[in-house]
Design an enzyme around this catalytic site. Structure first.
Site, PDB file in Angstrom:
ATOM      1  N   GLY A 277      32.777  39.829  39.323  1.00  0.00           N
ATOM      2  CA  GLY A 277      33.459  38.616  38.901  1.00  0.00           C
ATOM      3  C   GLY A 277      34.544  38.256  39.894  1.00  0.00           C
ATOM      4  CB  ALA A 278      37.517  38.249  40.623  1.00  0.00           C
ATOM      5  CD  GLU A 280      41.506  45.147  42.163  1.00  0.00           C
ATOM      6  OE1 GLU A 280      41.567  46.380  42.058  1.00  0.00           O
ATOM      7  OE2 GLU A 280      40.542  44.473  41.792  1.00  0.00           O
ATOM      8  CG  ASN A 281      40.243  41.889  48.150  1.00  0.00           C
ATOM      9  OD1 ASN A 281      39.842  43.034  48.013  1.00  0.00           O
ATOM     10  ND2 ASN A 281      39.432  40.839  48.095  1.00  0.00           N
ATOM     11  CD  GLU A 312      40.284  40.407  39.713  1.00  0.00           C
ATOM     12  OE1 GLU A 312      40.681  41.335  40.448  1.00  0.00           O
ATOM     13  OE2 GLU A 312      39.377  40.567  38.865  1.00  0.00           O
ATOM     14  CG  HIS A 315      43.790  44.486  39.417  1.00  0.00           C
ATOM     15  ND1 HIS A 315      43.848  45.775  38.944  1.00  0.00           N
ATOM     16  CD2 HIS A 315      42.577  44.001  39.034  1.00  0.00           C
ATOM     17  CE1 HIS A 315      42.713  46.057  38.304  1.00  0.00           C
ATOM     18  NE2 HIS A 315      41.935  44.997  38.338  1.00  0.00           N
ATOM     19  CD  GLU A 334      39.522  47.378  37.418  1.00  0.00           C
ATOM     20  OE1 GLU A 334      39.751  46.354  36.735  1.00  0.00           O
ATOM     21  OE2 GLU A 334      39.328  47.334  38.642  1.00  0.00           O
TER      22      GLU A 334
END
Length: 861
Positions: A277-278, A280-281, A312, A315, A334
């Site tokens: 889905g995505a 978190e960079n 995200e 995160h 998470e």
């Protein structure tokens, strides 16, 4: 490859030896465009030049760096040239004779572009031929792009330099410091883990904005914001809404975390063929472009996107600023992101009913995962990277988030958030384990967290809470107790802070709560003394408000009330919890599947919450396809289609309920008349007032026509001609694989099992088309083929593709005892198969056995 599956023990040993001071990574991505180098055999590659500065605790020690690449050109350690052929085995670079203190490693490699969504993914847009690149690393694929020490507890600052075509947009974690011609240089990052570094490059469409925050001390934080997508999606891109949610989230987290966003810029890239889905960079969050909507969607879709944006963002603190030491404590990021994403969405955005979606959607994921044979504690035992890859599951995310919601009820919201604030300040840019978090929560709450952690975080399984009510002669509650049960395999009984709600029917026919009590459930039986003397309820709802993680059962009177009056429960969260409990009864073979379908037909049309309605539609289809007696499926399918069409015609024109019922009708269409209507909606000879048949809805209407043999390949090709885009290509591939033909199934099988030509997205599309509930006879020959192929697929393909194949092609639709026997035979004869592969097969086997039990229950009805 040898050494590709890093173990926890190896990582621990390397972390004791090394401290990493910094990376300099230079990537030349100009080879992504044009024809490949004529002298280059094998995959298309790019140059990756990495300099790692690190310290060793001992002189003369040996270790290794990680790199998965077709070729290494040069390796230099402390100025000493090493022979690449001697030190590189395809996944590791052996490093011997380290100096005590400072060391410098330089690796010049040819790394491969990916078509599986792992590493540096290369996508060619079929609409305009443009090339788009992005990276995806979790848990350990940064080593496919640059040489590194691939484990989360060896954090370091990074400097990225990217050479790419001059007209491209290039982003990385750090802010852009320099750009001239084909060269981009980015600012050094804060210390971060390898798996959250990132590069996005290509002719991306981008929109800019900014966020400003002034703090109590007068200081100001300004964060540049960018939102990006492919040029072909620009006309659909609602960047303003993305920025709105982003700013609301940043305000919420600054209000509650007392730690300013630490990573400078905040770019968000929506990228093609994304496996997640995505991700978190920090400074460069990547999302699947499925969150850019090409057609009409419901508010539930926008809520889902908002939740992911905020997940995200959470995160950035839980996971990026403070990171788990190893994947055992994946929940430390998470679970918190899942909980904080929901909390911030409910309290800071327009999606104030987000806890209803959480109760019915996210927790359903957790309940399923927690009843599989592979269930595990929230703090898991992760032996290696293959284990880690499979642990991004409903337990780590949704159960963990639900347990955190229970923790907030247990220690209090203020103590929980103060614990988070202290946690960030004490461990910023570091790595933590379970005890680090528990210690600050113990400080702020004054409670002993050891027993709570042992019950909730270190044991597996889901408890069942059932009300038992006795009445006096006047019909009032003499005693109401909550009985707690646990599975035999996981007998842990837990403390639950719950609200028990009493509901009754009003003269107007509404089910409303008239009494309730907060109580601490402990042990096998807990008496709720506060409710003694209450008037007789029509419905008792344990866990009203959804404070804890449990499965709820009903007493006989309550269940009878719901059968007649479920749609009359006025509170949408309470109603959603009742639906969730009824679905769990169906999965547990305690409620016949046909009864669940009947409840959906009777009451789903009155469901106000669109997210709950969509969950009910999914549940009804699952009940019909897997849990209903095969002898009843035709009758049940006809009833579902008839009911869906009725609700479609009753729904308000142009409403999101109308759109949802239209999609459901297409999914369950069963008769010639149904197919004729769908065809008419496609060619314009039929219409439903207010229903706009946009391109995405056209594919939804065409799909069942193709799967049932009403529309042919020419019709699918014609639709692709209307929609010759990346999304259209995926729909096209899925539809072609869904045709009811033995030859079609053979080609689809070969395309994903015998070949690696398809990208990850097209593998998924082919698998989705291959397995159709109406085509069980065509799928019968593939049970034996599946068990013959999966060990080879696991060995030869990337883990992401192998997971798609093993999960997606399991013969779940061949739901009879013979398939269960074949599955058991494979498990018995392959005791030494890769543990991660065996886990996937065991999970599929458990789902099949559950389906057979549910079918027996339904047949008995």
């Amino acid at each position: 490859m040898p050494g590709e599956n890093l173990s926890r023990d190896e990582a621990r040993e390397r972390a004791e030896l090394l401290t990493v001071d910094g990376y300099e990574v230079a990537l030349d991505l100009r080879s992504a465009v044009g024809d490949p180098d004529p002298g280059e055999a094998g995959p298309r590659t790019f140059r990756s030049l990495t300099t790692i500065r690190f310290r060793s605790a001992r002189a003369g020690a040996s270790t290794f760096a990680d790199l998965i690449a077709p070729a290494v050109t040069a390796v230099t350690l402390n100025g000493r040239d090493l022979d690449p052929a001697a030190v590189f085995d395809g996944s590791r670079i052996a490093l011997d004779g380290l100096l005590e203190g400072e060391n410098v490693l330089v690796v010049d490699a040819r790394c491969a572009y990916s078509r599986t969504g792992e590493g540096m993914h290369r996508f060619v847009d079929p609409e305009d031929g443009e090339v788009y690149l992005y990276t995806q690393y979790e848990p350990a694929d940064a080593r496919r792009v640059f040489a590194d020490f691939e484990q989360p507890d060896l954090k370091a600052p990074y400097r990225f330099e990217v050479t790419a075509p001059a007209g491209w947009t290039v982003r990385s974690n750090g802010a852009e410091e320099f750009h001239e011609g084909e060269v981009w240089r980015f600012a050094e990052t804060k210390p971060i883990s390898t798996y959250i570094t990132a590069v996005v490059a290509g002719p991306y469409h981008h929109v800019s904005d900014s966020y400003t925050r002034t703090f109590d001390d007068g200081s100001t934080l300004e964060i540049p914001l960018t939102a990006m997508c492919r040029k072909g999606l620009a006309r659909y891109f609602d960047a303003d809404d993305v920025f709105l949610i982003t700013k609301q989230g940043l305000d919420f987290f600054h209000d509650h975390f007392d730690y300013p966003y630490p990573f400078g810029t905040y770019d968000q890239a929506f990228v093609p063929e994304y496996n997640l889905g995505a991700m978190e960079n920090p400074g460069l969050v990547t999302f699947t472009e499925e969150y850019i909507y090409r057609g009409n969607v419901t508010s539930a879709s926008y809520e889902r996107r908002a939740n992911v944006i905020l997940h995200e963002m959470a995160h950035m603190w839980f996971g990026d600023l403070v990171t788990m030491k190893w994947w055992d404590d994946l929940w430390l990021k998470e679970s918190f992101a899942d909980f904080m994403g929901a909390l911030s969405m409910v309290e800071a955005t327009r999606f104030t009913n987000g806890w209803i979606t959480f109760a019915n959607n996210r927790k359903a994921w957790a309940y399923r995962a927690d009843q599989l044979p592979s269930t595990h504690p929230i703090t898991a035992d992760i032996r290696d990277l293959e284990d880690a890859k499979l642990n991004f599951d409903g337990i780590t995310y949704a159960k963990g988030a639900a347990v955190l919601k229970q923790l907030v009820a247990y220690v209090g919201r203020d103590a929980f958030l103060e614990g988070a604030r202290r946690y960030f300040k004490q461990h910023a840019y570091g790595n933590t384990e379970l005890g680090d978090l528990l210690s600050v929560l113990a400080e702020t709450s004054g409670r002993d967290m050891t027993a709570w952690s042992r019950s909730w975080l270190q044991t597996a399984g889901v408890n069942v809470l059932t009300p038992v009510v006795a009445y006096d002669e006047e019909g009032r509650v003499a005693e109401l107790a909550v009985v707690q049960e646990a599975a035999t395999s996981h007998p842990q009984l837990r403390p639950h802070r719950v609200t028990v709600g009493l509901y009754r029917l009003t003269p107007d026919g509404e089910l409303v709560r008239y009494a309730g009590a907060d109580t601490d459930v402990a042990g096998e039986r807990t008496v709720v003394a506060e409710l003694a003397g209450a008037e007789q309820p029509d419905l008792v709802l344990v866990n009203d408000g959804d404070l804890t993680y449990c499965k709820v059962r009903f007493d006989e009177r309550s269940l009878a009330t719901l059968r007649e009056h479920l749609g009359s429960v006025t509170d949408p969260l309470a109603r959603g919890l009742c639906w969730s409990a009824l679905w769990n009864l169906t999965r547990d073979a305690l409620l016949p599947a046909r009864d669940f379908v009947s409840l959906v037909l009777a009451f789903a049309g009155r469901e106000s919450d669109i997210g709950v309605l969509q969950v009910l539609h999914t549940g009804a289809r699952t009940a019909l396809d897997h849990y209903a007696s095969p002898a009843w499926r035709e009758e049940g399918g006809a009833a579902l289609a008839e009911g869906a069409l009725r609700e479609l015609r009753l729904a308000a024109p142009g409403s999101e309920h109308q759109l949802t019922w239209a999609r459901f009708f297409a999914a369950v269409a069963a008769s010639d008349a149904d197919f004729q209507l769908l065809g008419g909606l496609l060619d314009g000879s039929a219409a439903i007032e207010g229903l706009e048949v946009d391109q995405e809805l056209r594919w939804a209407f065409l799909s069942p026509l193709v799967a049932h043999g009403v529309a042919d390949e020419a019709a699918v090709d014609a639709e692709l001609a209307r929609d010759d885009t990346a999304s259209g290509k995926r729909h096209h591939v899925r539809c072609l694989a869904s045709r009811p033909s033995a030859e079609v199934k053979a080609r689809a099988w070969a395309a994903v099992v015998e070949s690696d030509e398809l990208s990850n997205a097209l593998v998924e599309a082919t698998i989705a088309g291959f397995g159709q509930p109406s085509q069980r006879e065509l799928l019968a020959p593939y049970t034996a083929a599946y068990f013959e192929a999966i060990e080879r697929v696991w060995a030869e393909r990337s883990i992401q593709i192998a997971m798609h194949v093993v999960k997606g092609l399991f013969p779940a639709l061949l739901d009879d005892p013979a398939t269960l026997t074949a599955t058991d035979a494979w498990l018995t004869s392959h005791p030494d198969a890769a543990p991660a592969l065996r886990r996937l097969v065991l999970e599929a086997r458990d789902d099949l056995a559950r389906a057979l039990r549910a079918q027996e229950c339904d047949a008995a009805a």
